[in-house]
Every structure is written in C-alpha cells, then in structure tokens.
Write a protein that holds these residues in place. Sequence first.
Motif, PDB file in Angstrom:
ATOM      1  N   ARG A  13       5.098  50.273  34.080  1.00 50.45           N
ATOM      2  CA  ARG A  13       5.574  49.346  33.058  1.00 50.45           C
ATOM      3  C   ARG A  13       7.074  49.228  33.231  1.00 50.45           C
ATOM      4  O   ARG A  13       7.781  50.241  33.263  1.00 50.45           O
ATOM      5  CB  ARG A  13       5.247  49.901  31.669  1.00 50.45           C
ATOM      6  CG  ARG A  13       4.938  48.889  30.618  1.00 50.45           C
ATOM      7  CD  ARG A  13       4.526  49.553  29.331  1.00 50.45           C
ATOM      8  NE  ARG A  13       5.468  50.564  28.895  1.00 50.45           N
ATOM      9  CZ  ARG A  13       5.162  51.596  28.103  1.00 50.45           C
ATOM     10  NH1 ARG A  13       3.921  51.747  27.693  1.00 50.45           N
ATOM     11  NH2 ARG A  13       6.071  52.467  27.744  1.00 50.45           N
ATOM     12  N   ASP A  15       9.648  48.629  31.547  1.00 47.42           N
ATOM     13  CA  ASP A  15      10.631  49.130  30.600  1.00 47.42           C
ATOM     14  C   ASP A  15      10.588  50.649  30.440  1.00 47.42           C
ATOM     15  O   ASP A  15      11.332  51.211  29.644  1.00 47.42           O
ATOM     16  CB  ASP A  15      10.419  48.478  29.226  1.00 47.42           C
ATOM     17  CG  ASP A  15       9.049  48.806  28.643  1.00 47.42           C
ATOM     18  OD1 ASP A  15       8.056  48.560  29.341  1.00 47.42           O
ATOM     19  OD2 ASP A  15       8.972  49.310  27.510  1.00 47.42           O
ATOM     20  N   SER A 214      10.542  53.436  24.569  1.00 45.39           N
ATOM     21  CA  SER A 214       9.258  53.089  23.978  1.00 45.39           C
ATOM     22  C   SER A 214       8.514  54.356  23.578  1.00 45.39           C
ATOM     23  O   SER A 214       8.682  55.412  24.183  1.00 45.39           O
ATOM     24  CB  SER A 214       8.435  52.269  24.972  1.00 45.39           C
ATOM     25  OG  SER A 214       9.059  51.016  25.223  1.00 45.39           O
ATOM     26  N   GLY A 241      13.027  49.074  22.415  1.00 44.39           N
ATOM     27  CA  GLY A 241      11.821  49.707  22.934  1.00 44.39           C
ATOM     28  C   GLY A 241      10.597  49.169  22.221  1.00 44.39           C
ATOM     29  O   GLY A 241      10.703  48.483  21.201  1.00 44.39           O
ATOM     30  N   ARG A 242       9.450  49.499  22.760  1.00 45.65           N
ATOM     31  CA  ARG A 242       8.211  49.005  22.163  1.00 45.65           C
ATOM     32  C   ARG A 242       7.411  50.149  21.555  1.00 45.65           C
ATOM     33  O   ARG A 242       7.479  51.294  22.005  1.00 45.65           O
ATOM     34  CB  ARG A 242       7.364  48.269  23.207  1.00 45.65           C
ATOM     35  CG  ARG A 242       6.645  49.158  24.201  1.00 45.65           C
ATOM     36  CD  ARG A 242       5.753  48.337  25.108  1.00 45.65           C
ATOM     37  NE  ARG A 242       6.533  47.640  26.122  1.00 45.65           N
ATOM     38  CZ  ARG A 242       6.097  46.584  26.797  1.00 45.65           C
ATOM     39  NH1 ARG A 242       4.903  46.092  26.533  1.00 45.65           N
ATOM     40  NH2 ARG A 242       6.850  46.021  27.720  1.00 45.65           N
ATOM     41  N   ASP A 243       6.650  49.803  20.533  1.00 48.53           N
ATOM     42  CA  ASP A 243       5.737  50.746  19.901  1.00 48.53           C
ATOM     43  C   ASP A 243       4.691  49.932  19.143  1.00 48.53           C
ATOM     44  O   ASP A 243       5.031  48.971  18.449  1.00 48.53           O
ATOM     45  CB  ASP A 243       6.487  51.682  18.943  1.00 48.53           C
ATOM     46  CG  ASP A 243       5.631  52.838  18.470  1.00 48.53           C
ATOM     47  OD1 ASP A 243       4.750  52.613  17.613  1.00 48.53           O
ATOM     48  OD2 ASP A 243       5.820  53.966  18.963  1.00 48.53           O
ATOM     49  N   SER A 244       3.448  50.332  19.268  1.00 39.08           N
ATOM     50  CA  SER A 244       2.367  49.588  18.614  1.00 39.08           C
ATOM     51  C   SER A 244       2.444  49.682  17.090  1.00 39.08           C
ATOM     52  O   SER A 244       1.811  48.891  16.387  1.00 39.08           O
ATOM     53  CB  SER A 244       1.006  50.102  19.102  1.00 39.08           C
ATOM     54  OG  SER A 244       0.859  51.485  18.797  1.00 39.08           O
ATOM     55  N   THR A 246       5.376  49.535  15.254  1.00 33.16           N
ATOM     56  CA  THR A 246       6.736  49.178  14.834  1.00 33.16           C
ATOM     57  C   THR A 246       6.796  48.849  13.345  1.00 33.16           C
ATOM     58  O   THR A 246       7.780  49.172  12.668  1.00 33.16           O
ATOM     59  CB  THR A 246       7.253  47.989  15.662  1.00 33.16           C
ATOM     60  OG1 THR A 246       7.298  48.370  17.050  1.00 33.16           O
ATOM     61  CG2 THR A 246       8.648  47.570  15.226  1.00 33.16           C
ATOM     62  N   PHE A 264      15.336  46.165  15.095  1.00 33.55           N
ATOM     63  CA  PHE A 264      14.264  46.432  16.054  1.00 33.55           C
ATOM     64  C   PHE A 264      14.196  45.256  17.024  1.00 33.55           C
ATOM     65  O   PHE A 264      13.845  44.141  16.642  1.00 33.55           O
ATOM     66  CB  PHE A 264      12.927  46.603  15.330  1.00 33.55           C
ATOM     67  CG  PHE A 264      12.845  47.832  14.468  1.00 33.55           C
ATOM     68  CD1 PHE A 264      12.452  49.052  15.009  1.00 33.55           C
ATOM     69  CD2 PHE A 264      13.161  47.768  13.114  1.00 33.55           C
ATOM     70  CE1 PHE A 264      12.378  50.189  14.216  1.00 33.55           C
ATOM     71  CE2 PHE A 264      13.086  48.895  12.307  1.00 33.55           C
ATOM     72  CZ  PHE A 264      12.706  50.109  12.861  1.00 33.55           C
ATOM     73  N   GLY A 266      12.564  45.309  20.209  1.00 33.73           N
ATOM     74  CA  GLY A 266      11.489  45.323  21.190  1.00 33.73           C
ATOM     75  C   GLY A 266      11.984  45.790  22.550  1.00 33.73           C
ATOM     76  O   GLY A 266      13.127  46.252  22.702  1.00 33.73           O
ATOM     77  N   ALA A 267      11.135  45.667  23.570  1.00 32.98           N
ATOM     78  CA  ALA A 267      11.499  46.107  24.919  1.00 32.98           C
ATOM     79  C   ALA A 267      12.453  45.115  25.565  1.00 32.98           C
ATOM     80  O   ALA A 267      12.366  43.903  25.337  1.00 32.98           O
ATOM     81  CB  ALA A 267      10.240  46.260  25.764  1.00 32.98           C
ATOM     82  N   ARG A 268      13.350  45.619  26.368  1.00 33.24           N
ATOM     83  CA  ARG A 268      14.305  44.803  27.113  1.00 33.24           C
ATOM     84  C   ARG A 268      14.384  45.335  28.537  1.00 33.24           C
ATOM     85  O   ARG A 268      14.521  46.535  28.753  1.00 33.24           O
ATOM     86  CB  ARG A 268      15.695  44.862  26.483  1.00 33.24           C
ATOM     87  CG  ARG A 268      15.791  44.200  25.107  1.00 33.24           C
ATOM     88  CD  ARG A 268      15.722  42.684  25.236  1.00 33.24           C
ATOM     89  NE  ARG A 268      16.054  42.021  23.986  1.00 33.24           N
ATOM     90  CZ  ARG A 268      15.195  41.764  23.018  1.00 33.24           C
ATOM     91  NH1 ARG A 268      13.919  42.160  23.143  1.00 33.24           N
ATOM     92  NH2 ARG A 268      15.581  41.126  21.921  1.00 33.24           N
TER      93      ARG A 268
END
Length: 380
Positions: A13, A15, A214, A241-244, A246, A264, A266-268
């Motif tokens: 992945r 990120d 994440s 970052g990502r998290d289910s 959030t 927040f 998200g992913a970058r």
Amino acid sequence: MGIRIGLIFNRYRSDGGTERITSSVFDALAEDDVEWVVLTRRWGGALPPNVRVIECRPFAIGRRWRLQSFVRSLQAHLRTLSVDFVQSQVHLPEVDIFRADGGVHAEWLAQRRRAAEPLARWWRRFGGYHRDKLRMERRMYASDRLQAVICNSQMVRRDIEQRFPDCRAKLCVIENGIDVQHFKRDAHAAEIGRQTRKQLGIAADAPVFLCVGSGFERKGVKTAIAALAQAPQQAHLIVVGRDSRTARYRRIARSCGVAERTHFLGARDDVRPYFWAADALVHPALYEAFGIVIAEAMASGIPVIASTRTGAARAMVTCPETGALYDSLDVGGFAQAMQLMAERDARAREKARAACEAVAQHYSVARMRRELLEFYDAFR
C-alpha cells in the motif's frame, strides 16, 4: 553481486511506512545486480526492472481464512521457486531470513491490550486470528532453517531476545534509511508549509502538531487528541493517514472539545507539506518497530514527541532539542511536552532544527544500502 532473492511480503500500500522502506531497498540495490522475486497477496505500486511480482490471492473470506490460504499458497510457490535464498516479512518456518519490520507480534499484542477495553482484550487474546499469528511466530523463531533476522531497531532486537531466547538465528540490526534531502526544510519548503497552514485555516503563529500513519490505534491518535485538549488553546493537530474508524476519532476530538483544531486529512502520498507546516511530530504509538516517520520528521527539522515503544525514537531522540519520550498512554506527559514545544522562541526552534537535521544524517539510504550489501554478501 548477482543475487536472486525471494521476498515474501503481505500486501503493498503506497502510504505505508513498511512499503516505503521496501521500495527504497529495491531502489538502493537496483544497481548492484540484485534481483527480487516478490510473493505477495497484492502489490499496488510501481515496479523497478529488477523486481518481479507473483500475486498469491486464493479465495478467502475473513482475515483468519485469508491468512491461512495465503500461507498455503506461499508454501506451494516456495517448493518450485528458484532463488539464492528466501527472505520474508511473514512468519514462516520455510525461510532463510526474516525481516522484522513489524517487530514482535507477541509484544504488539501485549502493548495493545494495555489500551483495550476488557471485551476487546479478551477477544484479541483468544481469537483465532491472533492465536494463529502467535503460533506462526513461535514456529518460525524455533526453525532450524532460519539463519538471520534483520531487525530495524535495537528495540526489536531486544524484544526478540526476550521473547524467543532459544532462537538460534543471527540477529542483525540494520536501521531504515530515507532520502534525507527529500525532506529538508529550505526556503521553498518553508513557503509550502505556510501555504499548507493557510489552506487548513491555521494561523501562521499557532503551534501545530502532526500525527502521521495509518492505523490510528497503533499510532496512538487517541492519546494525541487527548493531549491536544491539555495543550495551549491555540494549538492544532494535523492527522495524516487512513483508518476505517476515523469517525470514532472525530467523536473523540469532539468529546475533548478540540474538533475545530483537529484536522483529519486521510492518506497522502506526499507528507512533506505537513512536516513543513508543523512545529513537532506527536507519535504516541503503542508499538512501532522502527517508525520511519520519526526519521522523516527529523530530516524536516522538527522535533519528535514519541512513545518509549517506538524503535526509531528511542535511537534518535537523544536530547531535549530533538524531542521527548513518554509511555504511549501518558496523556499528561505528551501534553506537557507539547506545551514546552509551543513556548519555544525562534532561537530555540532554530537550535532544535539543527539538532534534528544532524541526527537524521545517519539515517540515509546510502548508509542502509551499504549495510544491506554487507549483510547479503556475508550471508552468501
């Protein structure tokens, strides 16, 4: 060198910190006649010419079945794979080298249980998925075939020694490396940082703290939010970052009264603008074998407030100018450090920047490449 390495990797992945390190290893060794055959569930990134990917994606529902099916597929491929040796980031007894980028799973679960609710603590202890992973970990470290373990920090090496004292494999510490110049805060970078603040509606003189990564539970985002609530009222927290879940962390920010000051994003793929916009990195990770974001932050010239269970932080935070270390659940400690960082004047910030950049110089790709080449040459 003329080496052909079979590499077992769970999934890629773009990120992820482990994925970024794996890609940098490919790039670092691209000119040294090192060929990689990667066995993985999924690979979503670009591939250099010296890397071939074999995706192992048997049908499965649920993570326990998925893990078991993946392992069976790997074992079938390994029986016919033509390589000099097999290196893995998945716990298998059929490998020659294990790269412990995730640290020790048993230790991660122990740290995770400290922060968990009682029901979650029970489930993670007795649930089938984690029992399978713990069993795989024990079998691998007991395997006669395993010859070497690449540890990305001294912390991980000590964790393996303590958890698996009968392991006969050689434990080699090769810390991760980054492109230090890629993160350097020059005049252009500083302007990007100012524009990033402006886009987020953050005042130019407001203290800004950054969380990157994440998987918010592992990264300790809950502690970071709670600490922000005790930090100066004008301070902001940027979470990249990502998290289910959030939405859950947004609710935590609201309950702490800091929703307007917690961003927040998200992913970058490129996190540099946020490093350049920040005054410090806050990383209260429950358990982080290395934590490449620590090196990236220091290369960007910002200090780090991190947990004592973060491998890179334990190695790199060597003086007050470079940051501070606390238990991952010590909200008061993190808040106090954030307060002290916010109170630093321009001269103190410049001194901290110079100290961080100096430490980061050791964590270069060139140093990692040299140590990896020496390791593989000796291994042959």
